[in-house]
Design a protein around this motif. Structure first.
Motif, mmCIF file in Angstrom:
data_model
loop_
_atom_site.group_PDB
_atom_site.id
_atom_site.type_symbol
_atom_site.label_atom_id
_atom_site.label_comp_id
_atom_site.label_asym_id
_atom_site.label_seq_id
_atom_site.Cartn_x
_atom_site.Cartn_y
_atom_site.Cartn_z
ATOM 1 N N GLY A 1 -74.155 75.130 47.737
ATOM 2 C CA GLY A 1 -72.872 75.541 47.768
ATOM 3 C C GLY A 1 -71.839 74.194 47.642
ATOM 4 O O GLY A 1 -70.807 74.150 46.971
ATOM 5 N N THR A 2 -72.109 73.349 48.484
ATOM 6 C CA THR A 2 -71.317 71.960 48.221
ATOM 7 C C THR A 2 -71.397 71.198 47.199
ATOM 8 O O THR A 2 -70.407 70.975 46.492
ATOM 9 C CB THR A 2 -71.811 71.161 49.637
ATOM 10 N N THR A 3 -72.808 71.055 46.681
ATOM 11 C CA THR A 3 -72.719 70.252 45.320
ATOM 12 C C THR A 3 -72.097 71.188 44.023
ATOM 13 O O THR A 3 -71.453 70.439 43.374
ATOM 14 C CB THR A 3 -74.151 70.110 45.141
ATOM 15 N N SER A 4 -72.431 72.224 44.069
ATOM 16 C CA SER A 4 -72.312 73.055 43.021
ATOM 17 C C SER A 4 -70.781 73.749 42.810
ATOM 18 O O SER A 4 -70.315 73.949 41.659
ATOM 19 C CB SER A 4 -73.244 74.239 42.760
ATOM 20 N N ILE A 5 -70.374 73.684 43.950
ATOM 21 C CA ILE A 5 -68.882 74.372 44.197
ATOM 22 C C ILE A 5 -67.876 73.303 44.376
ATOM 23 O O ILE A 5 -66.874 72.775 43.247
ATOM 24 C CB ILE A 5 -68.798 75.221 45.143
ATOM 25 N N GLN A 6 -68.164 72.373 45.486
ATOM 26 C CA GLN A 6 -66.986 71.541 45.759
ATOM 27 C C GLN A 6 -67.266 70.408 44.997
ATOM 28 O O GLN A 6 -66.191 69.573 44.538
ATOM 29 C CB GLN A 6 -67.068 71.233 47.382
ATOM 30 N N PHE A 7 -68.314 69.738 45.053
ATOM 31 C CA PHE A 7 -68.707 68.532 44.327
ATOM 32 C C PHE A 7 -68.259 68.587 42.804
ATOM 33 O O PHE A 7 -67.595 67.555 42.177
ATOM 34 C CB PHE A 7 -69.869 67.829 44.476
ATOM 35 N N LEU B 1 -60.719 78.811 45.245
ATOM 36 C CA LEU B 1 -60.430 79.895 46.113
ATOM 37 C C LEU B 1 -61.804 79.954 47.118
ATOM 38 O O LEU B 1 -61.480 80.313 48.180
ATOM 39 C CB LEU B 1 -59.830 81.065 45.563
ATOM 40 N N VAL B 2 -62.994 79.795 46.273
ATOM 41 C CA VAL B 2 -64.274 80.107 47.059
ATOM 42 C C VAL B 2 -64.428 78.938 48.144
ATOM 43 O O VAL B 2 -64.870 79.268 49.104
ATOM 44 C CB VAL B 2 -65.213 80.252 46.111
ATOM 45 N N SER B 3 -63.848 77.853 47.628
ATOM 46 C CA SER B 3 -64.186 76.589 48.341
ATOM 47 C C SER B 3 -63.144 76.869 49.687
ATOM 48 O O SER B 3 -63.604 76.035 50.560
ATOM 49 C CB SER B 3 -63.889 75.403 47.547
ATOM 50 N N ARG B 4 -62.320 77.330 49.623
ATOM 51 C CA ARG B 4 -61.269 77.549 50.707
ATOM 52 C C ARG B 4 -61.548 78.728 51.674
ATOM 53 O O ARG B 4 -61.307 78.833 52.899
ATOM 54 C CB ARG B 4 -59.764 77.551 50.317
ATOM 55 N N LEU B 5 -61.880 79.993 50.907
ATOM 56 C CA LEU B 5 -61.957 81.262 51.439
ATOM 57 C C LEU B 5 -63.438 81.734 52.170
ATOM 58 O O LEU B 5 -63.621 82.312 53.077
ATOM 59 C CB LEU B 5 -61.480 82.137 50.717
ATOM 60 N N SER B 6 -64.464 80.927 51.343
ATOM 61 C CA SER B 6 -65.887 81.548 51.769
ATOM 62 C C SER B 6 -66.722 80.706 52.750
ATOM 63 O O SER B 6 -66.306 79.156 52.335
ATOM 64 C CB SER B 6 -66.600 81.682 50.403
ATOM 65 N N ALA C 1 -72.056 79.597 43.611
ATOM 66 C CA ALA C 1 -72.830 78.782 42.616
ATOM 67 C C ALA C 1 -74.049 79.247 41.786
ATOM 68 O O ALA C 1 -74.166 78.888 40.422
ATOM 69 C CB ALA C 1 -73.163 77.322 43.556
ATOM 70 N N VAL C 2 -74.902 79.929 42.563
ATOM 71 C CA VAL C 2 -76.330 80.301 41.803
ATOM 72 C C VAL C 2 -75.852 81.402 40.720
ATOM 73 O O VAL C 2 -76.364 81.408 39.788
ATOM 74 C CB VAL C 2 -77.169 80.819 42.847
ATOM 75 N N ALA C 3 -74.917 82.334 41.405
ATOM 76 C CA ALA C 3 -74.472 83.524 40.343
ATOM 77 C C ALA C 3 -73.766 82.913 39.157
ATOM 78 O O ALA C 3 -74.052 83.187 37.970
ATOM 79 C CB ALA C 3 -73.551 84.287 41.150
ATOM 80 N N ALA C 4 -73.057 81.738 39.312
ATOM 81 C CA ALA C 4 -72.189 81.238 38.167
ATOM 82 C C ALA C 4 -72.997 80.471 37.259
ATOM 83 O O ALA C 4 -73.053 80.574 36.095
ATOM 84 C CB ALA C 4 -71.207 80.145 38.732
ATOM 85 N N ASN C 5 -74.048 79.694 37.868
ATOM 86 C CA ASN C 5 -75.096 78.959 36.986
ATOM 87 C C ASN C 5 -76.053 80.088 36.166
ATOM 88 O O ASN C 5 -76.219 79.915 34.945
ATOM 89 C CB ASN C 5 -76.077 78.185 37.817
ATOM 90 N N TYR C 6 -76.423 81.301 36.803
ATOM 91 C CA TYR C 6 -77.141 81.938 35.925
ATOM 92 C C TYR C 6 -76.274 83.034 35.084
ATOM 93 O O TYR C 6 -76.696 83.215 33.835
ATOM 94 C CB TYR C 6 -77.813 82.902 36.891
ATOM 95 N N GLY C 7 -75.130 83.460 35.359
ATOM 96 C CA GLY C 7 -74.223 84.088 34.854
ATOM 97 C C GLY C 7 -73.706 83.386 33.539
ATOM 98 O O GLY C 7 -73.405 84.105 32.701
ATOM 99 N N SER C 8 -73.391 82.156 33.672
ATOM 100 C CA SER C 8 -72.520 81.411 32.539
ATOM 101 C C SER C 8 -73.526 80.784 31.673
ATOM 102 O O SER C 8 -73.107 80.210 30.642
ATOM 103 C CB SER C 8 -71.487 80.473 33.063
#
Length: 522
Positions: free
Chosen positions: A47-53, A263-268, A277-284
């Motif tokens: 989550g840190t690497t695939s969302i925030q970084f 928002l995910v990085s601040r709320l979740s 991040a996994v869902a975004a990688n697969y879904g996109s």
């Protein structure tokens, strides 16, 4: 001098197919890597690497280069042509240096702001600060290659980018994997950061080699004489103003594009960020392989095809150019409509089975499954919005960009309100953020479509565009509707059957038969 429209179309189609192959190659490698990585690292690290970084990286790159890159695609139509072609090229080169100049303060400020705003849970991870610095450095390496990227794009040397990105993806993948396997577990963040740094450095070296015949990228003042007036300039005036307008707009556009990650990085919590991040990688995956290259090549094609604002070409040439652009746009929209029908017909009844087969077990308890169900609707809207905004970026004047920016501010407020309301108020979690993004993309696509209609109508070519040409005929719609009813009925009948291929073979057979019927009708 602009290339003939026929050779431009051929070059653009070649570019599009090359980029699709590049994305297919890079995404397969990335997919295989991610399948290994999600088993090697915790959801918190992923989550840190695939969302925030990744958000930090895209913020630096988008704000520094996106406006200049889009403006310079129109260099052959929007420049105030100088009698001296070498002078015009120098003025354009000077503008292409702006991403490097913008990148230094943008990278420093973004990295500092991210470090200051990171939660204690995130920043307490091993080697966190060093990883952030490496990501900022990787972004700056990419920005250093931007003047050479712009030159090769305007010279229609698309193969240079394909080779550079293909090599960079391979080296990034190998570096990340080797560090993860060889280094201690607490070096996981550094592994991703080193992989991204190698990617940026490879891009810089590849473009440097491709442009080694002329690496003079220092800004130079030139003298331009027009009529009885002589000006000493650093930048071509029209392109510079357009670059400034598009760069200013990119701030709002970036938030709308990456708002869910903000928002995910601040709320979740970090674990759910990993699931997102996994869902975004697969879904996109399909979006990145097919739709992103189409959007990029469409932007190049429209930028070079649409008549210049000065209308100095012959009326017949203007009409032919408008008709060609409209045909390409409507053909893409029609194809995307068919793909949307495929997604909504077969996605929901079979997605749970696909998720159970592909998603690692430890991510089934995160928000990933719910998010992937929303991607059935999100991906087609990305496609529609991408090609429509590619046309807008290729045809809009600075005044149009300012108007769109005001509307995007309104869309931003609506997106935040919808995201928070769906995620928290209706307790939809991270899936609510994706639904808010679907609504946001729908509004943006509708705005761009209204611009398309107005653009052609103002040029007395309103008859060449119409929504009916982007919608399949009734027999196709009827077959898709019937197939949707059949597979949903089959899904209900197999609702209590275990989610594996053998147990669900009857449900799968129904889907295959319906899919063949839909494709044949298409």
């Amino acid at each position: 001098m602009a290339p003939p429209k026929s050779s431009l179309l051929s070059a653009t189609l070649a570019s599009g197919s090359s980029l699709v192959l590049l994305q297919l190659f890079s995404r397969i490698i990335t997919f295989v890597l991610n399948q290994a990585l999600v088993r090697l690292v915790s959801p918190q690290v992923f989550g840190t690497t695939s969302i925030q970084f990744e958000l930090l990286l895209s913020t630096i790159l988008f704000l520094s280069r996106e406006g200049v890159r889009n403006a310079l695609l129109r260099a052959q139509t929007d420049t105030q042509h100088s009698p001296d072609e070498a002078t015009t090229r120098r003025l354009i080169t000077n503008v292409s240096l702006l991403p490097v100049l913008l990148g230094i303060p943008t990278a420093a400020f973004s990295a500092f702001a991210y470090l200051a705003m990171s939660s204690s849970t995130t920043s307490s991870q091993p080697h966190f600060r060093a990883s952030v610095i490496l990501y900022a450095l990787a972004a700056f390496f990419e920005l250093l290659s931007e003047p050479m990227y712009i030159r090769t794009q305007n010279e229609l040397r698309f193969q240079v980018r394909v080779r550079a990105e293909g090599t960079a993806v391979v080296l990034k993948t190998v570096t990340t994997f080797l560090v993860l396997v060889r280094a201690p577990e607490d070096w996981a963040l550094v592994a991703f950061a080193l992989g991204q740094t190698v990617y940026g450095l490879t891009m810089l070296l590849s473009f440097t080699v491709a442009c080694r015949d002329n690496l003079d990228f220092s800004p130079k003042r030139v003298t331009v004489t027009k009529a009885d007036r002589t000006d000493s300039l650093f930048f071509e005036p029209v392109l510079f103003r357009l670059s400034v307008a598009m760069t200013g707009q990119s701030v709002v556009k970036h938030f709308l594009t990456e708002g869910d990650k903000f928002l995910v990085s601040r709320l979740s919590p970090l674990a759910d960020q990993g699931g997102y991040a996994v869902a975004a990688n697969y879904g996109s995956l399909i979006a990145r392989i097919v739709f992103q290259p189409i959007e990029e090549t469409a932007r190049v094609f429209f930028s070079k095809t649409l008549p210049a604002p000065s209308f100095d070409s012959k009326p017949k040439e203007q009409k032919d150019a408008l008709r060609t652009a409209a045909t390409v746009l409507l053909t893409l929209l029609l194809a995307f409509t068919h793909l949307f029908l495929l997604a909504v017909t077969f996605g929901p009844p079979y997605l749970s089975l696909a998720i159970s087969l592909v998603l690692p077990r430890k991510y089934l308890a995160t928000s990933a499954p719910a998010i992937l169900h929303v991607y059935v609707y999100y991906i087609p809207m990305m496609a529609f919005n991408g090609v429509l905004e590619a046309f807008f970026a290729s045809a809009a004047s600075p005044a149009d960009l300012r108007t769109q920016s005001r509307w995007m501010l309104i869309f931003s407020g609506a997106f935040v309100a919808a995201a928070v309301g769906l995620a928290r108020g209706l307790d939809m979690g991270d899936a609510g953020l994706v639904w808010a993004n679907v609504a946001n993309l729908t509004l943006r696509a509708a705005y761009a479509w209204a611009f398309v209609r107005r653009y052609f109508r103002d040029r007395e070519a309103g008859d060449v565009v119409g929504w009916r040409r982007a919608v399949p005929p009734m027999p196709v719609l009827a077959v898709f509707a019937g197939a949707g009813a059949l597979v949903r009925g089959s899904g209900a009948a197999y609702g209590d059957v275990p989610l594996d291929l053998i147990a669900q073979k009857g449900h799968l057979a129904t889907g295959v038969a319906c899919l063949v019927g839909c494709l044949l009708t298409w």
